[in-house]
Design an enzyme around this catalytic site. Structure first.
Site, PDB file in Angstrom:
ATOM      1  N   GLY A   1      -5.421  18.336  33.448  1.00  0.00           N
ATOM      2  CA  GLY A   1      -5.856  19.685  33.114  1.00  0.00           C
ATOM      3  C   GLY A   1      -6.328  20.421  34.348  1.00  0.00           C
ATOM      4  O   GLY A   1      -5.960  20.080  35.482  1.00  0.00           O
ATOM      5  N   SER A   2      -7.157  21.413  34.139  1.00  0.00           N
ATOM      6  CA  SER A   2      -7.583  22.272  35.243  1.00  0.00           C
ATOM      7  C   SER A   2      -8.558  21.549  36.168  1.00  0.00           C
ATOM      8  O   SER A   2      -9.277  20.631  35.752  1.00  0.00           O
ATOM      9  CB  SER A   2      -8.245  23.533  34.689  1.00  0.00           C
ATOM     10  OG  SER A   2      -9.504  23.235  34.127  1.00  0.00           O
ATOM     11  N   THR A   3      -8.592  22.010  37.405  1.00  0.00           N
ATOM     12  CA  THR A   3      -9.501  21.424  38.389  1.00  0.00           C
ATOM     13  C   THR A   3     -10.954  21.617  37.977  1.00  0.00           C
ATOM     14  O   THR A   3     -11.775  20.705  38.128  1.00  0.00           O
ATOM     15  CB  THR A   3      -9.241  22.046  39.766  1.00  0.00           C
ATOM     16  OG1 THR A   3      -7.924  21.667  40.200  1.00  0.00           O
ATOM     17  CG2 THR A   3     -10.252  21.564  40.789  1.00  0.00           C
TER      18      THR A   3
ATOM     19  N   GLY B   1     -11.804  19.164  35.323  1.00  0.00           N
ATOM     20  CA  GLY B   1     -11.772  17.836  35.934  1.00  0.00           C
ATOM     21  C   GLY B   1     -13.029  17.544  36.738  1.00  0.00           C
ATOM     22  O   GLY B   1     -13.552  16.425  36.722  1.00  0.00           O
TER      23      GLY B   1
ATOM     24  N   GLU C   1      -5.367  14.192  37.102  1.00  0.00           N
ATOM     25  CA  GLU C   1      -4.207  14.980  37.531  1.00  0.00           C
ATOM     26  C   GLU C   1      -4.546  16.426  37.228  1.00  0.00           C
ATOM     27  O   GLU C   1      -4.565  16.843  36.073  1.00  0.00           O
ATOM     28  CB  GLU C   1      -2.944  14.517  36.802  1.00  0.00           C
ATOM     29  CG  GLU C   1      -1.677  14.968  37.485  1.00  0.00           C
ATOM     30  CD  GLU C   1      -0.990  16.092  36.740  1.00  0.00           C
ATOM     31  OE1 GLU C   1      -1.132  17.246  37.206  1.00  0.00           O
ATOM     32  OE2 GLU C   1      -0.324  15.826  35.736  1.00  0.00           O
TER      33      GLU C   1
ATOM     34  N   CYS D   1       1.981  22.208  36.480  1.00  0.00           N
ATOM     35  CA  CYS D   1       1.234  22.126  37.733  1.00  0.00           C
ATOM     36  C   CYS D   1       2.110  21.751  38.923  1.00  0.00           C
ATOM     37  O   CYS D   1       1.706  21.926  40.065  1.00  0.00           O
ATOM     38  CB  CYS D   1       0.088  21.130  37.585  1.00  0.00           C
ATOM     39  SG  CYS D   1       0.607  19.539  36.936  1.00  0.00           S
TER      40      CYS D   1
END
Length: 493
Positions: free
Chosen positions: A238-240, A243, A260, A294
């Site tokens: 998912g999104s940074t 994360g 990831e 991504c």
């Protein structure tokens, strides 16, 4: 008209009514209700984690051949239900039919097959013996050593919305193959496909508690799946930003992580590149998942000598990108996942305009059918500079930005500097007719993977990112390593 299916949770081998009721899963193409997803309570998530912990001891000692057989049977069931489950994936994701069939359910089947074989891969490796001289620690001896990969324990798998088959399969199958048990928390936008995966594993004979699927639109559900004391590892796609928050929670109790996260793939195009091949590769940003991927080459860094020609070719290519109903023949670009995400992508296009980028193609909201659905026009932003937010931030939609570079020597240094000037480093790409130069540049890029004259991926190669694009590697045998701990056993002779 029949009532939409009310999905139950899957906990401890049982289908369980959700404590929080249900919420609508909306078809991004026409805004109809695909089904009703369950809203789990924190207590139910904890129950799922406890069930996984209780099942771990037996499952981790189950013969690899038995684990492989269950994964293979699950793949058989997915193949048997290929058409209806592909239709469901198309309905809840908005992916065109070909993508839903081949890239979603098809990849899910392939990954279960791969890790059925992976369950049989060796987990022990003998190390060279070490001769120890007599001394304060004892008499002379020869020390043998064995490296053993052991399952981590209970793995929480938090999956992304862009591919509710390939992404969960890439987590669940290798985790189970290694002897772990799992709690799966699918993305709230399109969780129904993940419950079909659970159905396949249930029918295939997965013991109670080995696989658990909990779901919810509330942030609390994901938080419970991460911070449960029964959970040993979190695998997240998912999104940074999300994360980072998960990593902070994991750090408090030293949970293992596989992350990831976001990407802003740089596609370097040199003056000697096959421009048609480069355009075909870059064009996948517009077509695959409507740019919600991504790994997409969204940031084109092109030598000024071929800049105008590349922009012209990309603009022409976009003219054939039919935006429309994912179920209709000929549709290349479907909708994005939600109205909120459509608005986000469109706001970035407007931001790019304000920052000084020129819209070479797209920029207007397309109207499909009766005007319903969350459609975004494939958009090409040119004359960009590396300081623009549209160049630096992940848009996660069918938007490509183009930045020129110079250099009498071919501009290698400048191209590499521009590509590496990013918070992200997942996948990047190099197009050049000079293979030696392409590989030389590839090795200078701060990215977990580099495609040389291709956007293709070798599915046995390690996958993961540098910098803020993630932590760890999976795919192929690397996924088996990711879902295991390495133990050393030493003896004397």
């Amino acid at each position: 008209m029949s009532e939409p299916l009310q999905q139950k949770l899957y906990i401890g081998g049982e289908w369980v009514e959700p404590a929080g009721g249900h919420y609508d899963v909306v078809n991004p193409a026409d805004e109809s209700v695909v089904g009703l997803a369950p809203e789990a309570s924190r207590a139910q998530v904890e129950e799922a984690a406890r069930a996984a912990a209780e099942a771990f001891e037996t499952w981790s000692r189950t013969a690899p051949e038995a684990r492989a057989a269950i994964l293979d049977r699950a793949a058989d069931i997915m193949q048997r239900e290929y058409e209806p489950w592909s239709a469901l994936a198309r309905a809840e994701t908005g992916a065109p039919t070909g993508i839903a069939r081949a890239m979603q359910v098809g990849v899910g089947v392939a990954r279960f097959r791969r890790y059925a074989k992976g369950a049989l891969e060796p987990v022990e490796r003998g190390l060279p013996p070490q001769v120890t001289e007599a001394g304060p620690m004892g008499k002379a001896s020869i020390l043998g050593a064995l490296e053993v990969r052991q399952p981590v324990g209970v793995v929480t798998c938090i999956t992304s919305y862009n591919n509710p088959w390939a992404n969960p399969a890439g987590k669940v199958a290798p985790a189970l193959a290694m002897g772990n048990t799992v709690v799966v928390k699918p993305a709230p936008q399109d969780p129904l496909s993940v419950f079909k995966m659970a159905e396949a594993l249930h029918e295939a004979g997965a013991p109670a508690g080995v696989v658990n699927v909990v779901c919810g639109a509330s942030v609390e559900v994901g938080e419970a799946a991460v911070d449960s004391p029964h959970v040993d590892m979190v695998s997240f796609t998912g999104s940074t930003g999300v994360g980072q928050r998960i990593a902070e929670v994991c750090g408090r109790s030293m949970k293992r992580q596989l992350m990831e996260l976001g990407g802003k793939g740089a596609a370097i195009v040199f003056e000697d590149a096959d421009l048609d091949a480069a355009v075909m590769g870059i064009g996948t940003t517009f077509s695959f998942y409507s740019g919600q991927i991504c790994t997409a080459p969204t940031r084109v860094i092109v030598h000024r000598s071929v800049y105008e020609r590349l922009v012209e070719k990309l603009t022409g290519y976009l003219g054939f990108m039919k935006v429309g109903d994912p179920a209709a023949a000929g549709t290349v670009v479907g909708p994005v996942i939600s109205a909120a995400h459509r608005d986000r992508v469109e706001s970035y296009v407007e931001l790019g305009r304000k920052e000084g980028a020129r819209i070479a193609y797209g920029g207007e909201r397309p109207v499909v059918g009766d005007g319903r659905g969350f459609y975004v026009a494939p958009t090409l932003l040119v004359d960009c500079t590396n300081d623009m937010r549209v160049v630096r931030e992940e848009i996660f939609g069918p938007v490509v930005v183009v930045v020129p570079f110079d250099g009498a020597d071919g501009g290698e240094d400048e191209a590499v500097a521009l590509a590496n000037d990013s918070d992200f480093g997942l996948l990047s790409y190099v197009w050049s007719g000079d293979s030696a130069r392409a590989f030389r540049v590839a090795r200078r890029l701060r990215a977990g993977g580099v495609g040389v004259n291709t956007i293709g991926r070798n599915m046995e190669a390690p996958f993961g990112g540098f910098k803020r694009s993630g932590v760890g590697r999976d795919v192929g045998s690397y996924a088996l390593h990711a879902y295991s701990e390495t133990q050393a056993i030493v003896w004397t002779s």
